[in-house]
Scaffold this motif. Sequence first.
Motif, mmCIF file in Angstrom:
data_model
loop_
_atom_site.group_PDB
_atom_site.id
_atom_site.type_symbol
_atom_site.label_atom_id
_atom_site.label_comp_id
_atom_site.label_asym_id
_atom_site.label_seq_id
_atom_site.Cartn_x
_atom_site.Cartn_y
_atom_site.Cartn_z
ATOM 1 N N GLU A 122 7.483 -28.456 57.517
ATOM 2 C CA GLU A 122 8.143 -27.772 56.396
ATOM 3 C C GLU A 122 8.993 -28.769 55.599
ATOM 4 O OE1 GLU A 122 9.618 -23.856 56.937
ATOM 5 O OE2 GLU A 122 11.418 -24.257 55.736
ATOM 6 N N ILE A 123 9.040 -28.552 54.281
ATOM 7 C CA ILE A 123 9.796 -29.453 53.394
ATOM 8 C C ILE A 123 10.997 -28.714 52.809
ATOM 9 C CG2 ILE A 123 9.653 -30.718 51.194
ATOM 10 C CD1 ILE A 123 6.594 -30.893 51.765
ATOM 11 N N TRP A 124 12.140 -29.392 52.757
ATOM 12 C CA TRP A 124 13.271 -28.908 51.980
ATOM 13 C C TRP A 124 13.601 -29.981 50.947
ATOM 14 C CZ3 TRP A 124 17.449 -26.497 55.810
ATOM 15 C CH2 TRP A 124 16.836 -25.455 56.520
ATOM 16 N N VAL A 125 13.930 -29.517 49.738
ATOM 17 C CA VAL A 125 14.166 -30.470 48.632
ATOM 18 C C VAL A 125 15.614 -30.349 48.172
ATOM 19 C CG1 VAL A 125 13.492 -31.081 46.255
ATOM 20 C CG2 VAL A 125 11.754 -30.225 47.852
ATOM 21 N N GLU A 126 16.290 -31.484 47.971
ATOM 22 C CA GLU A 126 17.607 -31.423 47.304
ATOM 23 C C GLU A 126 17.520 -32.179 45.985
ATOM 24 O OE1 GLU A 126 21.226 -31.647 49.432
ATOM 25 O OE2 GLU A 126 22.387 -31.914 47.582
ATOM 26 N N ILE A 127 17.940 -31.490 44.924
ATOM 27 C CA ILE A 127 17.863 -32.065 43.573
ATOM 28 C C ILE A 127 19.239 -32.581 43.153
ATOM 29 C CG2 ILE A 127 17.593 -31.387 41.145
ATOM 30 C CD1 ILE A 127 15.283 -29.567 42.141
ATOM 31 N N GLY A 128 19.312 -33.848 42.751
ATOM 32 C CA GLY A 128 20.592 -34.434 42.301
ATOM 33 C C GLY A 128 21.575 -34.486 43.456
ATOM 34 N N PHE A 129 21.221 -35.248 44.535
ATOM 35 C CA PHE A 129 22.032 -35.210 45.763
ATOM 36 C C PHE A 129 23.355 -35.967 45.637
ATOM 37 C CE2 PHE A 129 18.619 -38.421 46.561
ATOM 38 C CZ PHE A 129 19.395 -39.575 46.552
ATOM 39 N N GLY A 130 23.531 -36.763 44.584
ATOM 40 C CA GLY A 130 24.815 -37.460 44.351
ATOM 41 C C GLY A 130 25.224 -38.307 45.541
ATOM 42 N N SER A 131 26.415 -38.047 46.088
ATOM 43 C CA SER A 131 26.904 -38.855 47.222
ATOM 44 C C SER A 131 26.055 -38.623 48.471
ATOM 45 C CB SER A 131 28.349 -38.488 47.526
ATOM 46 O OG SER A 131 28.378 -37.158 48.019
ATOM 47 N N GLY A 132 25.261 -37.563 48.500
ATOM 48 C CA GLY A 132 24.327 -37.314 49.606
ATOM 49 C C GLY A 132 24.938 -36.590 50.794
ATOM 50 N N ARG A 133 26.198 -36.171 50.653
ATOM 51 C CA ARG A 133 26.877 -35.546 51.797
ATOM 52 C C ARG A 133 26.100 -34.347 52.338
ATOM 53 N NH1 ARG A 133 33.026 -33.941 50.825
ATOM 54 N NH2 ARG A 133 33.480 -35.928 49.836
ATOM 55 N N HIS A 134 25.657 -33.468 51.421
ATOM 56 C CA HIS A 134 24.942 -32.264 51.847
ATOM 57 C C HIS A 134 23.565 -32.617 52.403
ATOM 58 C CE1 HIS A 134 22.341 -28.685 51.094
ATOM 59 N NE2 HIS A 134 23.351 -28.089 51.698
ATOM 60 N N LEU A 135 22.864 -33.516 51.733
ATOM 61 C CA LEU A 135 21.512 -33.902 52.159
ATOM 62 C C LEU A 135 21.532 -34.526 53.555
ATOM 63 C CD1 LEU A 135 18.498 -34.370 51.379
ATOM 64 C CD2 LEU A 135 19.188 -36.536 50.354
ATOM 65 N N LEU A 136 22.466 -35.444 53.781
ATOM 66 C CA LEU A 136 22.546 -36.132 55.087
ATOM 67 C C LEU A 136 22.913 -35.130 56.181
ATOM 68 C CD1 LEU A 136 24.443 -39.258 53.734
ATOM 69 C CD2 LEU A 136 22.126 -39.330 54.668
ATOM 70 N N HIS A 137 23.821 -34.230 55.860
ATOM 71 C CA HIS A 137 24.245 -33.214 56.836
ATOM 72 C C HIS A 137 23.074 -32.317 57.228
ATOM 73 C CE1 HIS A 137 26.645 -29.930 58.563
ATOM 74 N NE2 HIS A 137 25.909 -29.118 57.823
ATOM 75 N N GLN A 138 22.342 -31.840 56.228
ATOM 76 C CA GLN A 138 21.202 -30.940 56.494
ATOM 77 C C GLN A 138 20.110 -31.666 57.279
ATOM 78 O OE1 GLN A 138 20.907 -27.845 56.177
ATOM 79 N NE2 GLN A 138 22.151 -27.099 54.486
ATOM 80 N N ALA A 139 19.869 -32.941 56.944
ATOM 81 C CA ALA A 139 18.798 -33.695 57.608
ATOM 82 C C ALA A 139 19.125 -33.919 59.080
ATOM 83 C CB ALA A 139 18.574 -35.017 56.886
ATOM 84 N N LYS A 140 20.397 -34.177 59.363
ATOM 85 C CA LYS A 140 20.784 -34.393 60.768
ATOM 86 C C LYS A 140 20.690 -33.091 61.550
ATOM 87 C CE LYS A 140 24.643 -36.684 59.878
ATOM 88 N NZ LYS A 140 25.920 -37.303 60.000
ATOM 89 N N LYS A 141 21.053 -32.009 60.871
ATOM 90 C CA LYS A 141 21.087 -30.706 61.548
ATOM 91 C C LYS A 141 19.672 -30.138 61.753
ATOM 92 C CE LYS A 141 23.054 -26.262 60.818
ATOM 93 N NZ LYS A 141 23.404 -25.366 59.755
ATOM 94 N N ASN A 142 18.723 -30.541 60.902
ATOM 95 C CA ASN A 142 17.368 -29.979 60.945
ATOM 96 C C ASN A 142 16.329 -31.090 61.085
ATOM 97 O OD1 ASN A 142 17.992 -27.030 60.154
ATOM 98 N ND2 ASN A 142 19.018 -28.228 58.562
#
Length: 392
Positions: A122-142
């Motif tokens: 399954e793929i999740w997409v983040e658009i305009g991740f900026g500092s990446g805080r949310h993207l990195l958090h979600q990737a570690k959690k999932n």
Amino acid sequence: MPNFHTQTLKPLSYPCTYKETTFSYEARSKRGNKLVMASTQGENILIRIHQKEGGELLVKGDKVTRPTQASFLQKILIDFRDASEAKEQFSNIEPKKFLEVKHSPYLKEIEFFANHFMVEREIWVEIGFGSGRHLLHQAKKNPHIQFIGLEIHKPSIEQVLKQCELQGIENILVIDYDARLFMEFLPSNVVGRIFVHFPVPWDKKPHRRVFSAAFIEEALRVLHVNGTLELRTDSQLYFEFTFSQMMQLSKANVQVKKNAELEITSKYEDRWRKMEKDIYDVTLTNESASLPIPKLGTLRFDECVDFSKVLDGFKDDLLRGDGFFVHFEELFEIDDKSGLIRLSFGANERNEKCYILIQEGKLSYLPDRILATKSNLAAHTLIKEWFHGICD
Ligand SMILES: C[S@@+](CC[C@H](N)C(=O)[O-])C[C@H]1O[C@@H](n2cnc3c(N)ncnc32)[C@H](O)[C@@H]1O
């Protein structure tokens, strides 16, 4: 962006190599501008030399071939400066600490998604991740999810790639690409969540917003059944705009929240919270499966042209079609048989900037990755007709 100013540049004899950079050719335009093709570690970059009033030369990377990692450009400009014995009058190319230049396996070009990307989970997409805080958090959690992070701000991309390496995160692919165009490259029914957190509101230029009717339609196509498109914003105007776009759909499952808490806050969110601004969430859930779409592919030329006829017939020219355009901007001569044409083309609101390289009668785009979207294809047909008009 890295650049330097100088009064003089010692001419190089092409092709030549200085340290790790190879300079393959120089091209000159009638306006006095020059391009130099430089390559290092598989990156091909055009250096642009702009003649300023008073004779001063401004040397920088051409926007069209600018690499995602600024350190490549810095390295190439330093090698070019030293090879051509330039005496800098102004420069910002010498980094305080020389960055180690290397490719990240998690940074992908658009051709990867156009031609090689295989959906294995399954793929999740983040658009305009900026500092990446949310993207990195979600990737570690999932860790079972494949994340795709889209961003157009290069320092943010470098920062997130560095964090992936430091934290050993292997389920994020990062791409430097406009989110409004990217969805066309994903297969149907493969994405679970699309996050758009605190996008630029573009109140005065709404056509630049990530959200539009076309974007929502493409997002629904790539989402699997029960997949979600999620906007989080501090802008009431953007929230209302997105909600009304979603309400244009003939059927929609939309959930709205105000000041909901997330387990991780982004840099922007922290800023708005400190200012006690309201935060809005709009979530659209996809309820139906979509039909598959064919792969897009890239644009190619089959025809051969006579460069001397192009040289004679070239003029700065703007051609318009229905919703798209082609602007032939400047011709650069490498020698009497080869050259480059700088042009911009595509949809009126999302154009491509590139060069056409003419070498041994053959035409190719530079960079060689112009994708066959509908408006690019229409513009490409017009470009071919333009060449036929000059050469036949
Ligand atoms: C206001 S910042 C928010 C960053 C991050 N989501 C956060 O909450 O901190 C918006 C980000 O979207 C990126 N961006 C703007 N337009 C974009 C587009 N068309 N495609 C991809 N990214 C875009 C910008 O470079 C910027 O980093």
